[in-house]
Design an enzyme around this catalytic site. Structure first.
Site, PDB file in Angstrom:
ATOM      1  N   VAL A 139     -12.399   2.602 -14.539  1.00 52.94           N
ATOM      2  CA  VAL A 139     -13.013   1.665 -13.598  1.00 52.94           C
ATOM      3  C   VAL A 139     -12.629   2.143 -12.207  1.00 52.94           C
ATOM      4  O   VAL A 139     -11.442   2.301 -11.910  1.00 52.94           O
ATOM      5  CB  VAL A 139     -12.504   0.224 -13.805  1.00 52.94           C
ATOM      6  CG1 VAL A 139     -13.115  -0.712 -12.771  1.00 52.94           C
ATOM      7  CG2 VAL A 139     -12.831  -0.259 -15.213  1.00 52.94           C
TER       8      VAL A 139
ATOM      9  N   SER B 241     -13.528   1.620  -8.035  1.00 55.47           N
ATOM     10  CA  SER B 241     -14.311   0.884  -7.043  1.00 55.47           C
ATOM     11  C   SER B 241     -14.679   1.773  -5.868  1.00 55.47           C
ATOM     12  O   SER B 241     -15.737   1.620  -5.273  1.00 55.47           O
ATOM     13  CB  SER B 241     -13.558  -0.362  -6.578  1.00 55.47           C
ATOM     14  OG  SER B 241     -12.250  -0.027  -6.211  1.00 55.47           O
TER      15      SER B 241
ATOM     16  N   GLU C 155       0.834  -1.199   0.000  1.00 52.52           N
ATOM     17  CA  GLU C 155       0.000   0.000   0.000  1.00 52.52           C
ATOM     18  C   GLU C 155       0.869   1.249   0.000  1.00 52.52           C
ATOM     19  O   GLU C 155       2.037   1.218   0.386  1.00 52.52           O
ATOM     20  CB  GLU C 155      -0.903   0.013   1.232  1.00 52.52           C
ATOM     21  CG  GLU C 155      -1.882  -1.146   1.301  1.00 52.52           C
ATOM     22  CD  GLU C 155      -2.828  -1.200   0.109  1.00 52.52           C
ATOM     23  OE1 GLU C 155      -3.197  -0.116  -0.401  1.00 52.52           O
ATOM     24  OE2 GLU C 155      -3.188  -2.311  -0.314  1.00 52.52           O
TER      25      GLU C 155
ATOM     26  N   GLU D  64      -1.514  -2.083 -10.677  1.00 44.89           N
ATOM     27  CA  GLU D  64      -2.071  -2.828 -11.809  1.00 44.89           C
ATOM     28  C   GLU D  64      -2.983  -1.965 -12.682  1.00 44.89           C
ATOM     29  O   GLU D  64      -3.322  -2.364 -13.788  1.00 44.89           O
ATOM     30  CB  GLU D  64      -2.808  -4.074 -11.315  1.00 44.89           C
ATOM     31  CG  GLU D  64      -4.202  -3.865 -10.716  1.00 44.89           C
ATOM     32  CD  GLU D  64      -4.207  -3.151  -9.374  1.00 44.89           C
ATOM     33  OE1 GLU D  64      -3.154  -3.109  -8.712  1.00 44.89           O
ATOM     34  OE2 GLU D  64      -5.272  -2.606  -8.992  1.00 44.89           O
TER      35      GLU D  64
ATOM     36  N   ARG E 265      -8.219  12.775  -8.236  1.00 49.86           N
ATOM     37  CA  ARG E 265      -8.556  11.999  -9.428  1.00 49.86           C
ATOM     38  C   ARG E 265     -10.046  12.130  -9.771  1.00 49.86           C
ATOM     39  O   ARG E 265     -10.419  12.103 -10.929  1.00 49.86           O
ATOM     40  CB  ARG E 265      -8.165  10.533  -9.270  1.00 49.86           C
ATOM     41  CG  ARG E 265      -8.918   9.782  -8.183  1.00 49.86           C
ATOM     42  CD  ARG E 265      -8.563   8.301  -8.231  1.00 49.86           C
ATOM     43  NE  ARG E 265      -9.332   7.546  -7.247  1.00 49.86           N
ATOM     44  CZ  ARG E 265      -9.296   6.241  -7.129  1.00 49.86           C
ATOM     45  NH1 ARG E 265      -8.520   5.534  -7.919  1.00 49.86           N
ATOM     46  NH2 ARG E 265     -10.018   5.623  -6.213  1.00 49.86           N
TER      47      ARG E 265
ATOM     48  N   TYR F 158       4.201  -3.941  -8.794  1.00 49.30           N
ATOM     49  CA  TYR F 158       2.934  -4.539  -9.231  1.00 49.30           C
ATOM     50  C   TYR F 158       3.080  -5.171 -10.617  1.00 49.30           C
ATOM     51  O   TYR F 158       2.321  -6.058 -10.975  1.00 49.30           O
ATOM     52  CB  TYR F 158       1.842  -3.469  -9.276  1.00 49.30           C
ATOM     53  CG  TYR F 158       1.276  -3.118  -7.920  1.00 49.30           C
ATOM     54  CD1 TYR F 158       0.092  -3.686  -7.492  1.00 49.30           C
ATOM     55  CD2 TYR F 158       1.927  -2.234  -7.075  1.00 49.30           C
ATOM     56  CE1 TYR F 158      -0.447  -3.381  -6.252  1.00 49.30           C
ATOM     57  CE2 TYR F 158       1.402  -1.916  -5.831  1.00 49.30           C
ATOM     58  CZ  TYR F 158       0.226  -2.488  -5.424  1.00 49.30           C
ATOM     59  OH  TYR F 158      -0.299  -2.184  -4.190  1.00 49.30           O
TER      60      TYR F 158
END
Ligand SMILES: *[C@@H]1O[C@H](CO)[C@@H](O)[C@H](O)[C@H]1NC(C)=O
Ligand SMILES: *[C@@H]1O[C@H](CO)[C@@H](O)[C@H](O)[C@H]1NC(C)=O
Ligand SMILES: *[C@@H]1O[C@H](CO)[C@@H](O)[C@H](O)[C@H]1NC(C)=O
Length: 329
Positions: free
Chosen positions: A162, A164, A105, A225, A172, A136
């Site tokens: 995408v 979550s 993290e 990722e 952002r 990653y």
């Protein structure tokens, strides 16, 4: 030849070999994973590091009964932070054994590290300043230039994202809002009630000219990722927001991504993307690197842990008196 001489010749061949093999086997490193990251236990039967990653002499175990024989004991930060697991501070630490702090993290999400003064000897994270760096993903040179990559031809969306966890206050989110005022942005994910299952993720993104690889935290070298898989592996061009362009260029070719900070305004970014999608030749140039590199993703904790062994001998001997300060590097 006299038999005595024969024996000496025989021994002079056998002994160094025997010593060599004895030395190899004695150099096996035992890595004890104290608890599984996010409580997801993986199979450790057999010689996992050798069979899956061709790494020899690396014994990976999660059996705490092997504690006294472990060369390295690994503690994943998340469960310590949530207090679901406690550090076994009452245990005697055998001479030479090292405790390793592990987290992928960003500093912001790791939280307070002050309580870990003088406990750990090693660190493992995505950061190049960690003793064991586990990115990653990365680009691996192809042995020969090849055109085995083709740009998906089914592109129908200009920009996709995408997300979550959508938090209004994050930079952002503001960038997305502004961009969406200029050009259409397709959003997927739980936060907008358009979740994508694992097998739909890449096929969906491959239909987009651009993908917003926006990290949830802007921190040096924190590149996840969202770049390697969601953008590069899907066959789309990432628009990145995260660390500086310099940090991205340290791991990916200059002309493989578009950095939000390259533009004076978000409107200018929007116009740039719109024009680029209309110019096939220039758009294609963002994929030129595929001739020389392929993407390697790291997702399996076993692989990350096995990768400690090849660098074991060169790991420094130290004590982290201030993990927080180290993290700020
Ligand atoms: C690891 O850290 C502990 C705790 O500070 C220390 O006592 C020990 O000597 C260190 N071990 C090595 C091998 O550096
Ligand atoms: C778009 O094309 C790519 C390959 O070119 C393919 O992998 C992907 O599944 C396609 N997407 C859809 C939604 O059909
Ligand atoms: C993004 O733009 C579209 C089209 O202008 C609009 O319908 C949509 O509400 C916008 N999304 C957000 C979250 O503002």
């Amino acid at each position: 030849m006299r038999s005595g001489k024969k024996i000496i010749i025989f021994l002079s061949i056998i002994l160094p070999c025997a010593f060599f093999y004895w030395n190899l086997s004695s150099r096996s490193v035992t890595i004890l994973l104290w608890h599984w990251p996010f409580h997801t236990k993986l199979n450790l039967k057999g010689d996992v590091c050798l069979l899956n990653y061709s790494i020899a002499g690396c014994h990976l175990t999660d059996e705490r009964s092997l504690y006294s024989n472990a060369d390295i004991v690994v503690f994943h930060h998340h469960e310590l932070k949530s207090k679901r697991v406690k550090l076994p501070l009452h245990l005697f630490r055998p001479a030479g054994q090292r405790w390793l702090w592990m987290s992928l993290e960003s500093p912001r999400n790791n939280g307070y590290l002050n309580q870990y003064a003088g406990i750990f000897n090693l660190t493992m994270s995505y950061s190049p300043s960690a003793d064991v760096t586990v990115p990653y993903g990365r680009l691996m040179s192809k042995e020969e230039r090849s055109n085995d990559f083709t740009i998906p031809q089914n592109k129908t969306e200009l920009v996709c994202w995408v997300v979550s966890q959508y938090q209004r206050r994050q930079r952002r989110s503001r960038v997305y809002q502004q961009l969406n005022n200029t050009i259409p942005v397709q959003v997927y994910g739980h936060s907008v009630k358009r979740p994508l299952s694992k097998d739909k993720l890449l096929p969906t993104i491959s239909r987009c000219y651009f993908y917003l690889s926006f990290e949830n935290s802007e921190s040096p070298h924190y590149i996840t990722e969202k770049l390697w898989r969601n953008a590069f592996q899907a066959g789309t061009v990432p628009v990145v927001l995260g660390p500086s362009r310099k940090d991205y260029e340290a791991v990916a070719p200059t002309n493989s991504f578009i950095h939000v900070d390259d533009f004076e305004s978000i409107d200018a970014l929007g116009t740039f993307l719109k024009d680029l999608a209309r110019d096939p030749e220039r758009y294609r140039s963002y994929f030129a690197w595929h001739q020389n590199y392929r993407v390697k993703l790291y997702t399996d904790w076993r692989e990350r842990l096995c990768n400690i062994c090849p660098v074991y001998d060169s790991l420094p001997h130290k004590i982290y008196h201030d993990l927080k300060a180290w993290e700020g590097c």
